[in-house]
Design a protein around this motif. Sequence first.
Motif, PDB file in Angstrom:
ATOM      1  N   ALA A   1       0.800  -1.229   0.000  1.00  0.00           N
ATOM      2  CA  ALA A   1       0.000   0.000   0.000  1.00  0.00           C
ATOM      3  C   ALA A   1       0.832   1.278   0.000  1.00  0.00           C
ATOM      4  O   ALA A   1       0.505   2.232  -0.693  1.00  0.00           O
ATOM      5  CB  ALA A   1      -0.968   0.000   1.183  1.00  0.00           C
ATOM      6  N   ALA A   2       1.913   1.299   0.772  1.00  0.00           N
ATOM      7  CA  ALA A   2       2.689   2.532   0.858  1.00  0.00           C
ATOM      8  C   ALA A   2       3.895   2.502  -0.085  1.00  0.00           C
ATOM      9  O   ALA A   2       4.868   3.222   0.114  1.00  0.00           O
ATOM     10  CB  ALA A   2       3.136   2.786   2.295  1.00  0.00           C
ATOM     11  N   ASP A   3       3.794   1.674  -1.128  1.00  0.00           N
ATOM     12  CA  ASP A   3       4.836   1.599  -2.143  1.00  0.00           C
ATOM     13  C   ASP A   3       6.229   1.356  -1.533  1.00  0.00           C
ATOM     14  O   ASP A   3       7.118   2.191  -1.642  1.00  0.00           O
ATOM     15  CB  ASP A   3       4.831   2.891  -2.973  1.00  0.00           C
ATOM     16  N   PRO A   4       6.408   0.210  -0.877  1.00  0.00           N
ATOM     17  CA  PRO A   4       7.657  -0.041  -0.155  1.00  0.00           C
ATOM     18  C   PRO A   4       8.866  -0.182  -1.082  1.00  0.00           C
ATOM     19  O   PRO A   4       8.715  -0.488  -2.259  1.00  0.00           O
ATOM     20  CB  PRO A   4       7.382  -1.373   0.546  1.00  0.00           C
ATOM     21  N   LEU A   5      10.044   0.059  -0.511  1.00  0.00           N
ATOM     22  CA  LEU A   5      11.299  -0.129  -1.240  1.00  0.00           C
ATOM     23  C   LEU A   5      11.533  -1.598  -1.516  1.00  0.00           C
ATOM     24  O   LEU A   5      12.100  -1.981  -2.532  1.00  0.00           O
ATOM     25  CB  LEU A   5      12.476   0.340  -0.366  1.00  0.00           C
ATOM     26  N   VAL A   6      11.123  -2.413  -0.548  1.00  0.00           N
ATOM     27  CA  VAL A   6      11.451  -3.823  -0.536  1.00  0.00           C
ATOM     28  C   VAL A   6      10.243  -4.581   0.007  1.00  0.00           C
ATOM     29  O   VAL A   6       9.535  -4.069   0.876  1.00  0.00           O
ATOM     30  CB  VAL A   6      12.665  -4.039   0.416  1.00  0.00           C
ATOM     31  N   LEU A   7      10.022  -5.771  -0.518  1.00  0.00           N
ATOM     32  CA  LEU A   7       8.923  -6.610  -0.023  1.00  0.00           C
ATOM     33  C   LEU A   7       9.517  -7.920   0.504  1.00  0.00           C
ATOM     34  O   LEU A   7      10.264  -8.593  -0.210  1.00  0.00           O
ATOM     35  CB  LEU A   7       7.958  -6.878  -1.185  1.00  0.00           C
ATOM     36  N   LEU A   8       9.201  -8.243   1.755  1.00  0.00           N
ATOM     37  CA  LEU A   8       9.653  -9.497   2.351  1.00  0.00           C
ATOM     38  C   LEU A   8       8.456 -10.429   2.480  1.00  0.00           C
ATOM     39  O   LEU A   8       7.398 -10.014   2.945  1.00  0.00           O
ATOM     40  CB  LEU A   8      10.244  -9.243   3.747  1.00  0.00           C
ATOM     41  N   MET A   9       8.627 -11.676   2.055  1.00  0.00           N
ATOM     42  CA  MET A   9       7.500 -12.611   2.074  1.00  0.00           C
ATOM     43  C   MET A   9       7.934 -13.923   2.709  1.00  0.00           C
ATOM     44  O   MET A   9       8.831 -14.597   2.207  1.00  0.00           O
ATOM     45  CB  MET A   9       6.999 -12.849   0.643  1.00  0.00           C
ATOM     46  N   ASP A  10       7.314 -14.263   3.835  1.00  0.00           N
ATOM     47  CA  ASP A  10       7.697 -15.467   4.572  1.00  0.00           C
ATOM     48  C   ASP A  10       6.664 -16.566   4.326  1.00  0.00           C
ATOM     49  O   ASP A  10       5.591 -16.541   4.914  1.00  0.00           O
ATOM     50  CB  ASP A  10       7.800 -15.147   6.066  1.00  0.00           C
TER      51      ASP A  10
ATOM     52  N   VAL B   1      10.727 -16.288   1.209  1.00  0.00           N
ATOM     53  CA  VAL B   1      11.171 -17.518   1.864  1.00  0.00           C
ATOM     54  C   VAL B   1      10.184 -18.643   1.575  1.00  0.00           C
ATOM     55  O   VAL B   1       8.975 -18.448   1.669  1.00  0.00           O
ATOM     56  CB  VAL B   1      11.258 -17.301   3.391  1.00  0.00           C
ATOM     57  N   THR B   2      10.727 -19.798   1.212  1.00  0.00           N
ATOM     58  CA  THR B   2       9.859 -20.955   1.016  1.00  0.00           C
ATOM     59  C   THR B   2      10.683 -22.214   1.277  1.00  0.00           C
ATOM     60  O   THR B   2      11.908 -22.164   1.321  1.00  0.00           O
ATOM     61  CB  THR B   2       9.278 -20.980  -0.417  1.00  0.00           C
ATOM     62  N   HIS B   3       9.998 -23.351   1.503  1.00  0.00           N
ATOM     63  CA  HIS B   3      10.770 -24.582   1.400  1.00  0.00           C
ATOM     64  C   HIS B   3      10.209 -25.477   0.298  1.00  0.00           C
ATOM     65  O   HIS B   3      10.459 -26.664   0.255  1.00  0.00           O
ATOM     66  CB  HIS B   3      10.944 -25.305   2.741  1.00  0.00           C
TER      67      HIS B   3
END
Length: 231
Positions: free
Chosen positions: A154-163, A195-197
Amino acid sequence: AASITLENLGKVYPDGTVAVGDISLEVEAGELVVLIGPSGCGKSTILRMLNRLIEPSKGRILIDGEDVTEQDAVQLRRRIGYVIQNVGLFPHQSIRTNVGTVPRLLGWDKKKIRARSEELLELVGLDPKRYGGRYPHELSGGQRQRVGVARALAADPLVLLMDEPFSAVDPIVRGRLQEEFLSLQAAVRKTIVLVTHDIDEAVRLGDRIAVLGEGGRLLQYASPADLLSDP
Ligand code: ADP
Ligand code: ADP
């Protein structure tokens, strides 16, 4: 989007557990990098360091060339989108309000927040008129996951982290979410650490894959094609 550099990054927890060994790698702006490896190889620890929830024991993390430890942690976190396995939507807030969480923290005006929330819901394939006023428990697991992605962007992030963003939904929905996510990424071109396995997910989504192993060591860092051709 911003580049991410890990320089000799390491984390030893107070009890002596070496969660992350000595990792150096570069994520280019707009690239989606997958961290993969068995449980306990340090994937979540790396995400937590990127998000400044915990501090490295050694080495540095640079976002767009700037050392994250030299920045204000709260400000930094607002510029980093975070998607987790079970989304963590606020149950007593509407979908629209959930998506507007970070813009509200940043003090955007109400009209702009509402417009942005609706734009993001459209982007993840949820009709804002139909779903914006609903509450999280009124959505399916897959729909909630899409709201999680909308909120993170929503706030147009620099980086997206996905766990493990897609692992809590059933396999059929997961395939569809992955496909939709790929076209979303083609449109927004965020720098993403996921991140995934699940090796299929890694190959499907990753521009590059970091394979982690025992003691949080980086075993390989390559494109899916190179990984698959080099057994
Ligand atoms: P992954 O996400 O790959 O499963 P984690 O980053 O959660 O791995 O954990 C890496 C290692 O660090 C594991 O051995 C785990 O038990 C340990 N660990 C994680 N968090 C803590 C903590 N707060 N204190 C001590 N050890 C921890
Ligand atoms: P995940 O890999 O998703 O973090 P875990 O079960 O490894 O899942 O960890 C769940 C939580 O427990 C994390 O917040 C982590 O910091 C903490 N944790 C994991 N291992 C340990 C440990 N050995 N000692 C203390 N806390 C731990």
